[in-house]
Motif scaffolding. Structure first.
Motif, mmCIF file in Angstrom:
data_model
loop_
_atom_site.group_PDB
_atom_site.id
_atom_site.type_symbol
_atom_site.label_atom_id
_atom_site.label_comp_id
_atom_site.label_asym_id
_atom_site.label_seq_id
_atom_site.Cartn_x
_atom_site.Cartn_y
_atom_site.Cartn_z
ATOM 1 N N SER A 162 47.472 8.714 -17.748
ATOM 2 C CA SER A 162 48.829 9.252 -17.937
ATOM 3 C C SER A 162 49.138 10.355 -16.940
ATOM 4 O O SER A 162 49.858 11.292 -17.225
ATOM 5 C CB SER A 162 48.982 9.791 -19.370
ATOM 6 O OG SER A 162 48.012 10.778 -19.626
ATOM 7 N N VAL B 8 47.761 12.618 -23.492
ATOM 8 C CA VAL B 8 48.282 11.703 -24.496
ATOM 9 C C VAL B 8 47.210 11.469 -25.561
ATOM 10 O O VAL B 8 46.063 11.147 -25.234
ATOM 11 C CB VAL B 8 48.702 10.365 -23.869
ATOM 12 C CG1 VAL B 8 49.221 9.413 -24.934
ATOM 13 C CG2 VAL B 8 49.774 10.599 -22.807
ATOM 14 N N ASN C 130 56.853 4.621 -21.921
ATOM 15 C CA ASN C 130 56.236 3.607 -21.063
ATOM 16 C C ASN C 130 54.937 3.090 -21.662
ATOM 17 O O ASN C 130 54.648 1.881 -21.611
ATOM 18 C CB ASN C 130 55.972 4.181 -19.672
ATOM 19 C CG ASN C 130 57.231 4.345 -18.854
ATOM 20 O OD1 ASN C 130 58.211 3.630 -19.069
ATOM 21 N ND2 ASN C 130 57.240 5.289 -17.922
ATOM 22 N N LYS C 131 54.140 4.013 -22.243
ATOM 23 C CA LYS C 131 52.893 3.589 -22.868
ATOM 24 C C LYS C 131 53.173 2.684 -24.064
ATOM 25 O O LYS C 131 52.486 1.675 -24.260
ATOM 26 C CB LYS C 131 52.088 4.812 -23.327
ATOM 27 C CG LYS C 131 51.643 5.736 -22.203
ATOM 28 C CD LYS C 131 50.797 5.024 -21.187
ATOM 29 C CE LYS C 131 50.388 5.952 -20.063
ATOM 30 N NZ LYS C 131 49.655 5.256 -18.986
ATOM 31 N N ASN D 282 54.094 -0.726 -22.886
ATOM 32 C CA ASN D 282 52.914 -1.466 -22.441
ATOM 33 C C ASN D 282 52.105 -1.999 -23.618
ATOM 34 O O ASN D 282 51.604 -3.129 -23.588
ATOM 35 C CB ASN D 282 52.025 -0.583 -21.560
ATOM 36 C CG ASN D 282 52.671 -0.242 -20.230
ATOM 37 O OD1 ASN D 282 53.572 -0.949 -19.775
ATOM 38 N ND2 ASN D 282 52.226 0.833 -19.604
ATOM 39 N N GLN E 109 44.810 2.611 -21.209
ATOM 40 C CA GLN E 109 46.171 2.829 -20.708
ATOM 41 C C GLN E 109 46.667 4.235 -21.065
ATOM 42 O O GLN E 109 47.298 4.902 -20.259
ATOM 43 C CB GLN E 109 47.126 1.799 -21.306
ATOM 44 C CG GLN E 109 46.997 0.406 -20.725
ATOM 45 C CD GLN E 109 48.104 -0.508 -21.227
ATOM 46 O OE1 GLN E 109 49.221 -0.061 -21.475
ATOM 47 N NE2 GLN E 109 47.798 -1.773 -21.369
ATOM 48 N N LEU E 110 46.349 4.669 -22.274
ATOM 49 C CA LEU E 110 46.783 5.995 -22.702
ATOM 50 C C LEU E 110 46.096 7.082 -21.893
ATOM 51 O O LEU E 110 46.681 8.125 -21.608
ATOM 52 C CB LEU E 110 46.488 6.193 -24.190
ATOM 53 C CG LEU E 110 47.249 5.294 -25.153
ATOM 54 C CD1 LEU E 110 46.781 5.536 -26.573
ATOM 55 C CD2 LEU E 110 48.748 5.531 -25.048
#
Length: 282
Positions: A225, A234, A65-66, A69, A221-222
């Protein structure tokens, strides 16, 4: 026979009977106990295996998912880049070298930086590596850099790599820290540089358009998680195993600093790094 002799004989007989009962009990229930024990061990091992598989599946899903993105973020940047490249004012500028077209382009780039709020800089650089236009994000108040502040970037890797490209090709750099006037900018500013060459009406290469994309957009974003099923940490590594986002800030960006060149994932976890490299190669 005396009473004492009778009592001793009776005691010995009782002990023999107790041993026989114990032996028979073990003979009957021993295999059952062993089966129960082996069954319990099997169930525990199976449960452990299922839990490990579940954790791996969840973590794989998080990483996928990451990655999706990140690809979408980069895709948006490339979209903006190609739209700007198609602006007719760019071709007209190279044809007429007219200040009017520079102003038109500057206004267009200012609008992109102000609206998107994901670019630290947007620039047009000529074939010699000299900035023609540079718009700085300026903490949310985009400004056009005056002519006396435009720089020559001919020696920077991103210009050398981007200027080699053919029409329609796009250069995407690895993530590093922004450098201004030969120094790492503070506070640290992670960047991804995305560029494409530009051509005039005669298809002659004239320079590049380059966007400096805020790397923090990806790092944040990472960091987000969280998962209710498992705890996940992550990390983001570059191709040489340096931490871009690691277990601690002190371990990050080692390749950018002379005193941190040996701080790598490979140094910390050699076997895991070799496994990662093997999986990449297969």
């Amino acid at each position: 026979m005396k009473d004492s002799d009778q009592k001793n004989h009776s005691t010995k007989g009782s002990k023999k009977i107790d041993k026989r009962i114990l032996f028979n009990t073990l003979l009957v229930f021993g295999p059952i106990f062993l089966l129960v024990l082996l069954g319990s061990i099997f169930i525990l091992k199976t449960q452990e295996s299922l839990e490990i598989k579940l954790i791996k599946d969840v973590e794989t899903s998080i990483v996928d998912n990451k990655l999706k993105n990140i690809e979408e973020e980069i895709g948006h940047v490339i979209h903006d880049l190609l739209i700007l490249k198609s602006n007719r004012s760019i071709e007209k500028y190279w044809e007429f070298q007219n200040e009017e077209f520079v102003n038109d382009l500057s206004d267009e780039i200012l609008s992109i930086v102000e609206y998107q709020q994901v670019y630290d800089q947007c620039r047009i650089i000529d074939i010699h590596g000299v900035e023609v236009i540079r718009v700085n994000y300026n903490k949310g108040e985009p400004v056009l850099a005056p002519k006396n502040q435009l720089q020559n970037k001919a020696d920077r890797y991103y210009f050398k790599d981007a200027i080699k490209l053919n029409k329609g090709e796009v250069f995407v750099s690895s993530m590093d820290l922004n450098i201004e006037n030969g120094e790492i900018e503070l506070p640290l500013k992670p960047m991804i540089r995305i560029a494409t060459p530009i051509f005039d009406n005669d298809d002659e290469k004239k320079g590049i358009i380059i966007f400096n994309f805020f790397g923090d957009r990806i790092l944040h974003q990472l960091g987000d998680s969280t998962n209710s099923m498992v705890y996940s940490e992550v990390m983001l590594l570059n191709s040489k195993g340096y931490y871009l986002q690691g277990p601690s800030p002190e371990k990050e960006w080692g390749f950018m600093f002379d005193g941190k060149k040996d701080i790598t994932f490979q140094y910390d976890l050699k076997n895991e790094w070799e496994e990662i490299c093997d999986n990449e190669a297969s």
